[in-house]
Design a protein around this motif. Sequence first.
Motif, short mmCIF file in Angstrom:
data_model
loop_
_atom_site.label_atom_id
_atom_site.label_comp_id
_atom_site.label_asym_id
_atom_site.label_seq_id
_atom_site.Cartn_x
_atom_site.Cartn_y
_atom_site.Cartn_z
N ALA A 178 0.84 -1.20 0.00
CA ALA A 178 0.00 0.00 0.00
C ALA A 178 0.87 1.25 0.00
O ALA A 178 1.82 1.36 0.78
N GLY A 179 0.57 2.17 -0.89
CA GLY A 179 1.35 3.40 -0.98
C GLY A 179 2.53 3.30 -1.92
O GLY A 179 3.21 4.30 -2.19
N GLU A 180 2.85 2.09 -2.44
CA GLU A 180 3.97 1.89 -3.35
C GLU A 180 3.44 1.69 -4.78
O GLU A 180 2.29 1.29 -4.99
N SER A 181 4.29 1.93 -5.76
CA SER A 181 3.88 1.76 -7.16
C SER A 181 4.37 0.44 -7.75
O SER A 181 3.72 -0.14 -8.62
N ASP A 182 5.53 -0.05 -7.26
CA ASP A 182 6.09 -1.28 -7.80
C ASP A 182 5.48 -2.50 -7.12
O ASP A 182 5.22 -2.50 -5.91
N ALA A 183 5.28 -3.55 -7.92
CA ALA A 183 4.77 -4.82 -7.40
C ALA A 183 5.84 -5.89 -7.55
O ALA A 183 6.82 -5.72 -8.29
#
Length: 646
Positions: free
Chosen positions: A147-152
Amino acid sequence: MNAHVEQLEFQAQARQLLDLMVHSVYSAKESFLRELISNASDALDKLRLESLRNKDLGVDTSDLHIEIEADKDARTLIVRDNGIGMTREEVVDLIGTLAKSGTAELREKLRAAKNAAASEELIGQFGIGFYSTFMVADRVELLTRKAGESDATRWVSSGDGTYTVESVDGAAQGTSITLHLKPEDTEDDLHDYTSEWKIRELVKKYSDFIAWPIRMQVERRTPATEEGGQERFTVETQTLNSMKALWAKSKDEVSEEEYKEFYKHIAHAWDDPLEIIAMKAEGTFEYQALLFIPSHAPFDLFARDGRIGVQLYVKRVFVMADCDQLLPGYLRFVKGVVDAADMSLNVSREILQQDRQVTAIRRRLTKKVLSTIKTLQSERPEDYRTLWTQFGAVLKEGLMSDFDNQETLLSISSFASTQGEEESTTLAEYVARMKDGQEQIFYATGQSRQQLLKSPHLEAFKAKGYEVLLLTDPVDEIWVGSVQEFGGKALQSVAKGEVDLDSEDEKAAQEAERLEAERDFADLLTWLQETLGEHVKEVRLSTRLTESPACLITDTFGITPALARMYRASGQAVPVGKRILELNPKHPLVTGLQQAHKSGGDDGQMRQLAETAELLYGTALLAEGDVPEDPAKFAGLLADRLARTV
């Protein structure tokens, strides 16, 4: 676009553990779904809490849920959540390396487990649910975005010792786990975990109480409505669990099985609880609590980083997983949930410690747990014995820290004694058996019952029929210094101070003999004091020895060597005073030493006499399970002396 793809090996411990799990006897392979749902539920709890703490997180928490998707043709099963998610580093750390204490211990216990139930119980205790997926799947894929991050991150493994990790774009927030299931017709007798009825059965059995909705799309047939018409198939989303908090239900609404499954979920355990404690408090501080006393001690009961405390909710909102402020440390084995009606949701651990409501709840929960144990002691002695065997050493920690409940703790404590070989005794039972005129509760501390029974400190007590408590847990060395008395009877160590076991009539008859012995041995005692002055503060005749030649005694308020070693092991510098050497005036070695000293002799003979004194002191140390300060010197003196006798 994919980037930063790595193929890594499982950490050695994790690889061995994975192999053991997949190939060990395991009676409940279906539990993998429970573990995945439980992990997903934790992720949703963490996201809800983080969103309350961090208003800038920017996540939508209006529809937090768990979703199950099954594909019968492809034989895949997906469990996904829109919870907190993980970063790439967290995936590698938590899944690739199994960064938990106790892994080596678990491997040994798994190897030693004799049956399926034992293996299953151990696996549950160590909380390694994710690895259970490899019991039913040939390949496992994990896709997660924090949550809050763009990379998976995508993690893939076939359970063969390696895994791949890669960065991906476009993944939804949360975690999705895809299981490529093994063939149903293998010799492992696997069920069809893609079938709707089986998934419903497992969710109802294990996860009906999960606070978040568990959803699944199901296909429904609509019959033809008119002649010549065709039946239609529609897909609808259904919630599989009731979601009603178990602790909010009355006891009449909850079955024994539901309580057991709820306990297994929150405690990550496989044993059934020994006792269930349901509480509801109204008034100034309103809360509901559902607590469980386990029937087996967890592996990390004494670990510094072990899981401590119960789960804290406020108005059904999860706040803290292991709230160690709601129960004292000596009740850390108790598991459960406390749901408070009013408490600040953004409390930090430091503020929580000072919260008046937490203090009040802690006090009430503690008294309730202790009263429950007391009830077990009086009404269900077998269950009480199980509890004390598993958690007695932990409960005794409260004797030196919880002075408000010390009397209750003393009353529910049990100890081995010289009275019987198998059964332990309470202090009340000990006091009821005390000899006429006995004013003290005698106890001995040591490493084992067998060692204590052979201790020279017990000789006079056994000879005169006095019962002695045998305390063999490390904590016993500490708490006895915090407890002054029980039932008006003082606690007295058999290895401390002076003891007086003679009646008034015996004293009168033996007074002349005692005075004569003190005169006869006066010179020897003085010489021994000078010779062994480096080791002992005093040498005197003993009233507690009947068979051994000598023993060492600690002053009444002194620190025992065992306690000093414990303090040093914890990094505390504790000064240890010299002890008292007591001699048995009727032992041949002591009388021989006396005669040799009276006769005197040249320098060589006096050196031999001094060596005998050193050996006497060393054997006194060995008799109580200790070792001489200079083992090599003692061994050399003993070897020389034995050589002269050959």
